[in-house]
Design an enzyme around this catalytic site. Sequence first.
Site, PDB file in Angstrom:
ATOM      1  N   GLY A  27       0.802  -1.212   0.000  1.00 18.41           N
ATOM      2  CA  GLY A  27       0.000   0.000   0.000  1.00 18.41           C
ATOM      3  C   GLY A  27       0.835   1.262   0.000  1.00 18.41           C
ATOM      4  N   LEU A  29       0.541   3.712  -2.135  1.00 21.20           N
ATOM      5  CA  LEU A  29       0.973   3.581  -3.523  1.00 21.20           C
ATOM      6  C   LEU A  29       1.430   4.906  -4.117  1.00 21.20           C
ATOM      7  CD1 LEU A  29      -1.845   1.210  -4.856  1.00 21.20           C
ATOM      8  CD2 LEU A  29       0.340   0.610  -3.779  1.00 21.20           C
ATOM      9  N   HIS A  33       4.558   2.103  -8.068  1.00 23.06           N
ATOM     10  CA  HIS A  33       3.624   0.975  -7.975  1.00 23.06           C
ATOM     11  C   HIS A  33       2.698   0.921  -9.191  1.00 23.06           C
ATOM     12  CE1 HIS A  33       4.398   1.662  -3.534  1.00 23.06           C
ATOM     13  NE2 HIS A  33       4.636   0.371  -3.638  1.00 23.06           N
ATOM     14  N   LYS A 146      13.786  -2.070  -8.033  1.00 20.55           N
ATOM     15  CA  LYS A 146      14.272  -1.238  -6.930  1.00 20.55           C
ATOM     16  C   LYS A 146      14.608  -2.109  -5.727  1.00 20.55           C
ATOM     17  CE  LYS A 146      13.119   2.420  -3.722  1.00 20.55           C
ATOM     18  NZ  LYS A 146      13.257   1.535  -2.556  1.00 20.55           N
ATOM     19  N   GLN A 150      15.165  -8.631  -3.213  1.00 21.94           N
ATOM     20  CA  GLN A 150      13.854  -9.274  -3.083  1.00 21.94           C
ATOM     21  C   GLN A 150      13.447  -9.942  -4.385  1.00 21.94           C
ATOM     22  OE1 GLN A 150      10.215  -7.477  -1.043  1.00 21.94           O
ATOM     23  NE2 GLN A 150       9.814  -6.991  -3.189  1.00 21.94           N
ATOM     24  N   ARG A 184       9.028   5.613   1.395  1.00 21.26           N
ATOM     25  CA  ARG A 184       9.824   6.223   2.462  1.00 21.26           C
ATOM     26  C   ARG A 184      10.196   7.672   2.165  1.00 21.26           C
ATOM     27  NH1 ARG A 184      14.141   1.349   3.723  1.00 21.26           N
ATOM     28  NH2 ARG A 184      12.634  -0.203   4.451  1.00 21.26           N
TER      29      ARG A 184
END
Length: 280
Positions: A27, A29, A33, A146, A150, A184
Amino acid sequence: MKVISSIQALRDQLRGQNRVAFVPTMGNLHEGHLSLMRLARQHGDPVVASIFVNRLQFGPNEDFDKYPRTLQDDIEKLQSEGVYVLFAPTESDMYPVPQEYRVDPPHDLGDILEGEFRPGFFKGVCTVVMKLFCCVQPRVAVFGKKDYQQLMIVRRMAKQFALPVDIIPAETIRAEDGLALSSRNRYLGETERAEAPVLYKTLHEVRDTVLGGDGVDLLAVEADALARLQARGWKPDYVSIRKQDNLQPPTREEFAAGAPLVVLTAAKLGATRLIDNLEI
Protein backbone atom coordinates in the site's frame (compact mmCIF):
# COMPACT_ATOMS: atom_id res chain seq x y z
CA MET A 1 -12.80 -2.88 -9.32
CA LYS A 2 -13.74 -5.32 -6.59
CA VAL A 3 -12.11 -4.97 -3.17
CA ILE A 4 -11.92 -8.35 -1.44
CA SER A 5 -10.54 -9.26 1.97
CA SER A 6 -11.48 -12.94 2.27
CA ILE A 7 -9.27 -15.64 0.75
CA GLN A 8 -12.30 -17.74 -0.17
CA ALA A 9 -14.07 -14.79 -1.78
CA LEU A 10 -10.92 -14.06 -3.78
CA ARG A 11 -10.75 -17.63 -5.04
CA ASP A 12 -14.43 -17.54 -5.97
CA GLN A 13 -13.94 -14.30 -7.89
CA LEU A 14 -10.90 -15.58 -9.80
CA ARG A 15 -12.20 -19.08 -10.53
CA GLY A 16 -11.65 -19.88 -14.21
CA GLN A 17 -9.15 -17.05 -14.71
CA ASN A 18 -5.92 -18.61 -15.95
CA ARG A 19 -4.00 -15.51 -17.10
CA VAL A 20 -3.98 -13.51 -13.87
CA ALA A 21 -1.20 -10.92 -13.58
CA PHE A 22 -0.45 -10.15 -9.95
CA VAL A 23 1.22 -7.21 -8.22
CA PRO A 24 1.72 -7.57 -4.45
CA THR A 25 2.20 -4.34 -2.45
CA MET A 26 2.03 -3.01 1.09
CA GLY A 27 0.00 0.00 0.00
CA ASN A 28 0.82 3.72 0.25
CA LEU A 29 0.97 3.58 -3.52
CA HIS A 30 2.94 5.96 -5.74
CA GLU A 31 3.76 6.18 -9.44
CA GLY A 32 6.32 3.39 -9.12
CA HIS A 33 3.62 0.98 -7.98
CA LEU A 34 1.26 2.11 -10.70
CA SER A 35 3.92 1.42 -13.33
CA LEU A 36 3.94 -2.18 -12.08
CA MET A 37 0.19 -2.40 -12.74
CA ARG A 38 0.70 -1.19 -16.31
CA LEU A 39 3.48 -3.71 -16.90
CA ALA A 40 1.31 -6.47 -15.44
CA ARG A 41 -1.42 -5.65 -17.95
CA GLN A 42 1.06 -6.28 -20.78
CA HIS A 43 1.67 -9.82 -19.53
CA GLY A 44 -1.72 -11.03 -18.36
CA ASP A 45 -5.39 -10.32 -17.82
CA PRO A 46 -7.00 -9.60 -15.42
CA VAL A 47 -4.65 -7.60 -13.19
CA VAL A 48 -4.93 -8.35 -9.48
CA ALA A 49 -3.20 -6.22 -6.85
CA SER A 50 -2.83 -6.87 -3.16
CA ILE A 51 -2.32 -4.53 -0.23
CA PHE A 52 -1.17 -6.15 2.97
CA VAL A 53 1.22 -4.74 5.56
CA ASN A 54 3.01 -7.91 6.53
CA ARG A 55 3.99 -8.06 10.18
CA LEU A 56 6.30 -11.03 9.55
CA GLN A 57 8.84 -8.91 7.67
CA PHE A 58 9.15 -6.20 10.34
CA GLY A 59 12.00 -6.51 12.81
CA PRO A 60 11.83 -5.65 16.52
CA ASN A 61 13.24 -2.17 15.89
CA GLU A 62 10.99 -1.46 12.88
CA ASP A 63 7.66 0.11 13.78
CA PHE A 64 4.97 -1.98 12.12
CA ASP A 65 2.23 0.20 13.59
CA LYS A 66 3.61 3.40 12.05
CA TYR A 67 3.75 2.08 8.48
CA PRO A 68 1.51 4.44 6.44
CA ARG A 69 -1.86 2.97 5.57
CA THR A 70 -3.72 4.89 2.86
CA LEU A 71 -6.26 2.35 1.64
CA GLN A 72 -8.94 4.69 0.27
CA ASP A 73 -6.42 6.73 -1.71
CA ASP A 74 -4.81 3.50 -2.94
CA ILE A 75 -8.19 2.16 -4.09
CA GLU A 76 -8.77 5.26 -6.21
CA LYS A 77 -5.33 4.95 -7.83
CA LEU A 78 -5.84 1.28 -8.64
CA GLN A 79 -9.28 1.94 -10.09
CA SER A 80 -7.74 4.53 -12.42
CA GLU A 81 -5.32 1.84 -13.67
CA GLY A 82 -8.08 -0.64 -14.48
CA VAL A 83 -7.15 -3.19 -11.83
CA TYR A 84 -9.75 -5.96 -11.71
CA VAL A 85 -9.46 -7.03 -8.09
CA LEU A 86 -7.74 -5.57 -5.06
CA PHE A 87 -7.07 -8.21 -2.44
CA ALA A 88 -6.82 -6.30 0.84
CA PRO A 89 -6.93 -8.85 3.65
CA THR A 90 -6.81 -7.98 7.31
CA GLU A 91 -4.22 -9.66 9.48
CA SER A 92 -6.85 -12.11 10.73
CA ASP A 93 -7.84 -12.87 7.12
CA MET A 94 -4.25 -13.60 6.16
CA TYR A 95 -3.19 -15.32 9.37
CA PRO A 96 -6.33 -16.75 11.04
CA VAL A 97 -4.00 -18.89 13.12
CA PRO A 98 -0.33 -18.15 13.94
CA GLN A 99 1.84 -18.67 10.86
CA GLU A 100 3.96 -21.54 12.17
CA TYR A 101 5.32 -22.60 8.78
CA ARG A 102 7.79 -20.16 7.21
CA VAL A 103 9.71 -20.03 3.95
CA ASP A 104 13.37 -19.49 4.78
CA PRO A 105 15.50 -18.34 1.82
CA PRO A 106 19.01 -19.78 1.42
CA HIS A 107 21.60 -18.05 3.57
CA ASP A 108 23.81 -17.12 0.61
CA LEU A 109 20.99 -14.93 -0.71
CA GLY A 110 18.79 -14.13 2.27
CA ASP A 111 21.38 -13.23 4.91
CA ILE A 112 23.52 -10.82 2.88
CA LEU A 113 23.07 -7.11 2.11
CA GLU A 114 19.52 -6.26 3.29
CA GLY A 115 19.30 -9.59 5.09
CA GLU A 116 22.40 -8.78 7.16
CA PHE A 117 20.97 -5.49 8.38
CA ARG A 118 17.34 -6.66 8.65
CA PRO A 119 17.52 -10.21 10.08
CA GLY A 120 14.45 -12.28 9.29
CA PHE A 121 13.19 -9.77 6.73
CA PHE A 122 13.36 -12.07 3.73
CA LYS A 123 11.88 -14.98 5.65
CA GLY A 124 8.85 -12.77 6.24
CA VAL A 125 8.79 -11.66 2.61
CA CYS A 126 9.04 -15.19 1.22
CA THR A 127 6.37 -16.50 3.56
CA VAL A 128 3.81 -13.85 2.67
CA VAL A 129 4.60 -13.96 -1.06
CA MET A 130 4.21 -17.74 -1.09
CA LYS A 131 0.89 -17.43 0.70
CA LEU A 132 -0.29 -14.69 -1.66
CA PHE A 133 0.68 -16.85 -4.64
CA CYS A 134 -1.40 -19.68 -3.17
CA CYS A 135 -4.37 -17.33 -2.73
CA VAL A 136 -4.21 -15.54 -6.10
CA GLN A 137 -2.71 -18.35 -8.24
CA PRO A 138 -1.32 -15.94 -10.83
CA ARG A 139 0.28 -16.83 -14.14
CA VAL A 140 2.67 -13.89 -13.85
CA ALA A 141 3.72 -11.65 -10.97
CA VAL A 142 5.51 -8.32 -11.25
CA PHE A 143 8.27 -7.21 -8.87
CA GLY A 144 10.27 -4.00 -9.11
CA LYS A 145 14.02 -3.92 -9.60
CA LYS A 146 14.27 -1.24 -6.93
CA ASP A 147 14.07 -4.08 -4.41
CA TYR A 148 16.69 -6.00 -6.36
CA GLN A 149 17.53 -8.58 -3.73
CA GLN A 150 13.85 -9.27 -3.08
CA LEU A 151 13.33 -9.83 -6.81
CA MET A 152 16.22 -12.32 -6.94
CA ILE A 153 14.96 -14.19 -3.89
CA VAL A 154 11.37 -14.43 -5.10
CA ARG A 155 12.52 -15.53 -8.54
CA ARG A 156 14.66 -18.32 -7.06
CA MET A 157 11.86 -19.36 -4.70
CA ALA A 158 9.40 -19.66 -7.58
CA LYS A 159 11.87 -21.73 -9.58
CA GLN A 160 12.89 -24.09 -6.77
CA PHE A 161 9.29 -24.74 -5.70
CA ALA A 162 8.24 -25.19 -9.35
CA LEU A 163 5.54 -22.56 -8.89
CA PRO A 164 3.48 -22.05 -12.07
CA VAL A 165 4.16 -18.31 -12.11
CA ASP A 166 6.56 -16.23 -14.19
CA ILE A 167 8.33 -13.46 -12.26
CA ILE A 168 8.47 -10.27 -14.35
CA PRO A 169 11.06 -7.62 -13.35
CA ALA A 170 10.06 -3.95 -13.61
CA GLU A 171 12.48 -1.07 -14.04
CA THR A 172 12.83 1.43 -11.20
CA ILE A 173 10.79 4.61 -11.60
CA ARG A 174 12.64 7.76 -10.60
CA ALA A 175 11.97 11.41 -9.97
CA GLU A 176 13.51 13.86 -12.45
CA ASP A 177 16.56 14.27 -10.22
CA GLY A 178 17.17 10.51 -10.10
CA LEU A 179 15.76 9.64 -6.68
CA ALA A 180 14.04 6.25 -6.82
CA LEU A 181 10.37 6.55 -5.96
CA SER A 182 9.64 5.03 -2.57
CA SER A 183 7.00 5.25 0.11
CA ARG A 184 9.82 6.22 2.46
CA ASN A 185 10.54 9.44 0.56
CA ARG A 186 7.64 11.09 2.35
CA TYR A 187 9.72 11.09 5.53
CA LEU A 188 12.47 13.24 3.99
CA GLY A 189 12.64 16.85 5.11
CA GLU A 190 13.20 19.60 2.54
CA THR A 191 16.97 19.66 2.99
CA GLU A 192 17.16 15.87 3.00
CA ARG A 193 15.06 15.64 -0.15
CA ALA A 194 17.51 17.96 -1.91
CA GLU A 195 20.40 15.73 -0.81
CA ALA A 196 18.72 12.38 -1.54
CA PRO A 197 19.61 12.17 -5.29
CA VAL A 198 23.27 11.91 -4.27
CA LEU A 199 22.67 8.22 -3.55
CA TYR A 200 21.86 7.48 -7.19
CA LYS A 201 24.69 9.76 -8.33
CA THR A 202 27.07 7.73 -6.18
CA LEU A 203 25.92 4.52 -7.87
CA HIS A 204 26.63 6.09 -11.27
CA GLU A 205 30.11 7.07 -10.11
CA VAL A 206 30.74 3.49 -9.00
CA ARG A 207 29.52 2.15 -12.33
CA ASP A 208 31.67 4.60 -14.29
CA THR A 209 34.75 3.61 -12.28
CA VAL A 210 34.10 -0.11 -12.72
CA LEU A 211 33.63 0.32 -16.46
CA GLY A 212 36.69 2.57 -16.68
CA GLY A 213 39.26 -0.08 -17.40
CA ASP A 214 41.12 -3.21 -16.37
CA GLY A 215 42.66 -3.68 -12.97
CA VAL A 216 39.92 -1.95 -11.00
CA ASP A 217 39.96 -2.83 -7.29
CA LEU A 218 36.27 -3.36 -6.54
CA LEU A 219 36.72 -3.33 -2.77
CA ALA A 220 38.51 0.02 -3.03
CA VAL A 221 35.71 1.38 -5.21
CA GLU A 222 33.15 0.32 -2.60
CA ALA A 223 35.17 1.83 0.25
CA ASP A 224 35.57 5.12 -1.61
CA ALA A 225 31.82 5.35 -2.24
CA LEU A 226 31.10 4.65 1.43
CA ALA A 227 33.55 7.34 2.50
CA ARG A 228 32.06 9.92 0.16
CA LEU A 229 28.56 9.27 1.45
CA GLN A 230 29.75 9.47 5.05
CA ALA A 231 31.49 12.77 4.32
CA ARG A 232 28.15 14.21 3.23
CA GLY A 233 26.40 13.15 6.42
CA TRP A 234 24.90 9.87 5.25
CA LYS A 235 25.04 6.73 7.38
CA PRO A 236 25.53 3.96 4.79
CA ASP A 237 25.00 0.31 5.64
CA TYR A 238 26.66 -0.89 2.47
CA VAL A 239 27.74 -0.09 -1.05
CA SER A 240 28.39 -3.44 -2.65
CA ILE A 241 29.24 -4.66 -6.15
CA ARG A 242 27.75 -8.08 -6.83
CA LYS A 243 27.00 -10.46 -9.67
CA GLN A 244 23.52 -9.98 -11.07
CA ASP A 245 22.63 -13.66 -11.16
CA ASN A 246 23.24 -14.61 -7.52
CA LEU A 247 24.33 -11.44 -5.69
CA GLN A 248 27.69 -12.94 -4.75
CA PRO A 249 30.89 -10.86 -5.01
CA PRO A 250 32.62 -11.49 -8.33
CA THR A 251 36.00 -13.17 -8.38
CA ARG A 252 38.84 -11.47 -10.23
CA GLU A 253 38.37 -13.96 -13.04
CA GLU A 254 34.62 -13.32 -13.27
CA PHE A 255 35.14 -9.57 -13.26
CA ALA A 256 37.80 -9.84 -15.96
CA ALA A 257 35.49 -12.06 -18.03
CA GLY A 258 32.77 -9.41 -17.97
CA ALA A 259 30.27 -11.00 -15.60
CA PRO A 260 27.11 -8.84 -15.40
CA LEU A 261 27.29 -6.84 -12.19
CA VAL A 262 25.04 -4.67 -10.06
CA VAL A 263 25.96 -2.16 -7.37
CA LEU A 264 23.56 -2.03 -4.44
CA THR A 265 23.36 0.40 -1.55
CA ALA A 266 21.42 1.18 1.59
CA ALA A 267 22.02 4.33 3.61
CA LYS A 268 20.29 6.49 6.16
CA LEU A 269 19.73 10.16 5.47
CA GLY A 270 18.61 11.62 8.75
CA ALA A 271 16.10 9.10 10.08
CA THR A 272 15.11 7.78 6.64
CA ARG A 273 16.74 4.64 5.26
CA LEU A 274 16.93 4.56 1.46
CA ILE A 275 17.92 1.71 -0.82
CA ASP A 276 18.88 1.77 -4.48
CA ASN A 277 20.85 -0.15 -7.08
CA LEU A 278 22.24 0.17 -10.58
CA GLU A 279 23.15 -2.57 -13.02
CA ILE A 280 26.64 -2.34 -14.48
